[in-house]
Design a protein around this motif. Structure first.
Motif, mmCIF file in Angstrom:
data_model
loop_
_atom_site.group_PDB
_atom_site.id
_atom_site.type_symbol
_atom_site.label_atom_id
_atom_site.label_comp_id
_atom_site.label_asym_id
_atom_site.label_seq_id
_atom_site.Cartn_x
_atom_site.Cartn_y
_atom_site.Cartn_z
ATOM 1 N N SER A 150 40.015 87.205 25.572
ATOM 2 C CA SER A 150 40.071 86.738 26.952
ATOM 3 C C SER A 150 41.118 85.635 27.066
ATOM 4 N N ALA A 165 29.498 93.672 38.122
ATOM 5 C CA ALA A 165 29.747 92.250 38.337
ATOM 6 C C ALA A 165 28.582 91.630 39.101
ATOM 7 N N GLU A 224 31.917 90.675 27.705
ATOM 8 C CA GLU A 224 32.571 90.295 28.957
ATOM 9 C C GLU A 224 31.735 89.248 29.689
ATOM 10 N N ARG A 225 30.417 89.432 29.639
ATOM 11 C CA ARG A 225 29.527 88.462 30.283
ATOM 12 C C ARG A 225 29.517 87.136 29.527
ATOM 13 N N TYR A 246 32.452 85.303 30.816
ATOM 14 C CA TYR A 246 32.112 84.815 32.162
ATOM 15 C C TYR A 246 31.179 83.609 32.075
ATOM 16 N N LYS A 256 33.167 80.543 31.017
ATOM 17 C CA LYS A 256 34.116 80.053 32.025
ATOM 18 C C LYS A 256 33.425 79.530 33.274
ATOM 19 N N THR A 311 24.021 82.756 33.294
ATOM 20 C CA THR A 311 24.692 81.797 34.173
ATOM 21 C C THR A 311 23.755 81.317 35.264
#
Length: 450
Positions: A108, A255, A336-337, A340, A343, A408
């Motif tokens: 990433s 998403a 990918e999560r 995320y 970030k 998150t």
């Protein structure tokens, strides 16, 4: 009463987890180990907009906590391998021998274009973006992420890896993937590991490196020549003769939320006989021949009414049914999560440390904080489920079962809850009501009216 129970349960879980993770961290002295524990605790509690970004525990002032954190990240005895050691111990503990685990690898981009004080940024993404490149390897058991087995940050000085303390030369992401595969296999022996890669890692040399391991790699190069029944033809041409059959339904994480798709699959077997072309174009290397490699090819299509069909060509050596191979590949979404989560949840691209070494050290502590949140996400007992739902609602969860509760969202809820707990430890109820009344002319109604 419930919020009192929640506070006690959350703090007890975090402290038990942190004690387990940090009790044997190979830092020079106990003072540094206590500082590491406080930093991880602050990351679980959330981030403030200060230059450091960590929220100070209730018994520290923000200024003193920030100074201590800066000294910690600059300390010569705080090495990347030492900070990564607790996560390695946790992975060995959580993935027992003979257990099956998926291992997702990916890269990433970290965008720090607006950070003028960072000393060692590199061009990333395009000619107008500067930052670092983050490579990580995530271990997943039964669909739940456990933690990052490898974390590497690429900067001007090279690759800052969790596997060693000296910068490594950067060759390409494929070489990073091979190093990560070897490291995870060494870290978790006697486990059944399945390595997952997206199409950017479709490379003949990497596939040959994985020949003695188990893997699922999404294919990108359909024009490559393969041998089928002794004849060479392009892989794409050969796949045109396959007829896909419906085999059931799979759930794919989006998403926002998740969706169910009808799955159709077909499969075949081919042999890779051509040399690897890695580095031929950019580094002018010669093609690298290798032994013929037989690969199973699973072609999958995900159908959902009103949406474009998703077609994946997967290269694998698994002996599982084609349906299971697709489900294994779907687990790759977890990494990918993770990006995320780092970030958005931990605000990775807002950190103000001025070089990649400090960022890398802090990032390794974040992996432990993320592991704490993952543990709460995966808990299944009634009290933990009730607690998780309460925190998720504070973090913005709608309460609908079809909407999954992600880490998150849990982190946002924990931040609000622990912020409230911090307030009531500093101020009395009467003082908080007085402050609220003073703010109402500026912020509107705060207190409930009878």
């Amino acid at each position: 009463l419930f919020f009192g129970l929640a506070r006690k349960l959350l703090l007890r879980r975090s402290m038990l987890n942190l004690e387990t993770l940090l009790q044997d961290v190979p830092l020079p002295d106990q003072r540094l180990r206590r500082r590491a524990a406080k930093l991880v605790q602050s990351m679980v509690r959330g981030h403030s907009p200060s230059s450091l970004g960590c929220l100070a525990p209730a018994d520290d002032t923000q200024e003193a906590f920030t100074r201590g954190a800066y000294r910690f990240f600059d300390h010569e005895g705080v090495t990347r391998t030492a900070l990564h050691a607790p996560m390695q111990a946790r992975l060995r503990e959580q993935v027992s021998p003979s257990q099956t685990a998926c291992v997702a690898h990916d890269v990433s981009v970290l965008n720090y274009t607006g950070h003028q004080r960072k000393e060692d940024l590199i061009p990333v993404g395009n000619d107008h973006t500067f930052g670092y490149e983050l490579f990580q390897t995530l271990v997943i058991v039964e669909g739940s992420p456990i933690g990052a087995a490898v974390t590497e940050l690429r900067a001007q000085s090279g690759v800052l890896s969790s596997l060693c303390d000296e910068p490594l030369p950067f060759v390409d992401h494929l070489e990073q993937a091979e190093r990560a595969v070897d490291a995870v296999e060494k870290l978790l022996p006697q486990r059944h590991l399945i390595h997952l890669f997206d199409r950017e890692f479709d490379d003949v040399k990497l596939l040959r490196h994985l020949a003695d391991r188990r893997y699922v790699v999404r294919c990108r190069n359909l024009s490559r020549l393969v041998a089928v029944h002794g004849q060479q033809r392009s892989l794409g041409t050969h796949l045109l003769s396959l007829k896909l059959q419906p085999v059931g339904e799979v759930t794919r994480r989006l998403a926002r939320g998740q969706a169910t798709y009808e799955l159709r699959v077909a499969q075949t077997q081919v042999t890779l006989v051509r040399p690897s072309l890695r580095g031929v174009q950019k580094r002018r290397q010669k093609p690298q021949p290798g032994a013929p490699l037989t690969v199973r090819v699973v072609v999958s299509e995900l159908h959902r009414e009103g949406e474009k069909t998703l077609r994946w060509v997967l290269l694998t050596n698994l002996a599982e049914p084609a349906f299971s191979v697709v489900e294994r590949y779907l687990c790759r979404w977890k990494i990918e999560r993770l990006f995320y989560f780092e970030k958005i949840g931990f605000r990775l691209e807002c950190w103000h440390q001025e070089n990649a070494e400090r960022i890398a050290r802090r990032l390794l502590l974040v992996q432990m904080a993320a592991s704490c949140v993952y543990q709460l996400s995966a808990a299944s007992d009634d009290k933990s489920v009730q607690l998780r739902q309460t925190l998720a609602k504070l973090g913005g969860w709608s309460g609908r079962r079809k909407d999954p509760v992600g880490p998150t969202m849990l982190l946002r809820g924990a931040l609000l809850f622990l912020g409230a707990m911090q307030l009531i430890q500093i101020h009395t109820k009467q003082e908080l009501f007085a402050i609220a009344k003073s703010l109402e002319p500026f912020l509107g109604q705060i207190l409930r009216r009878k």
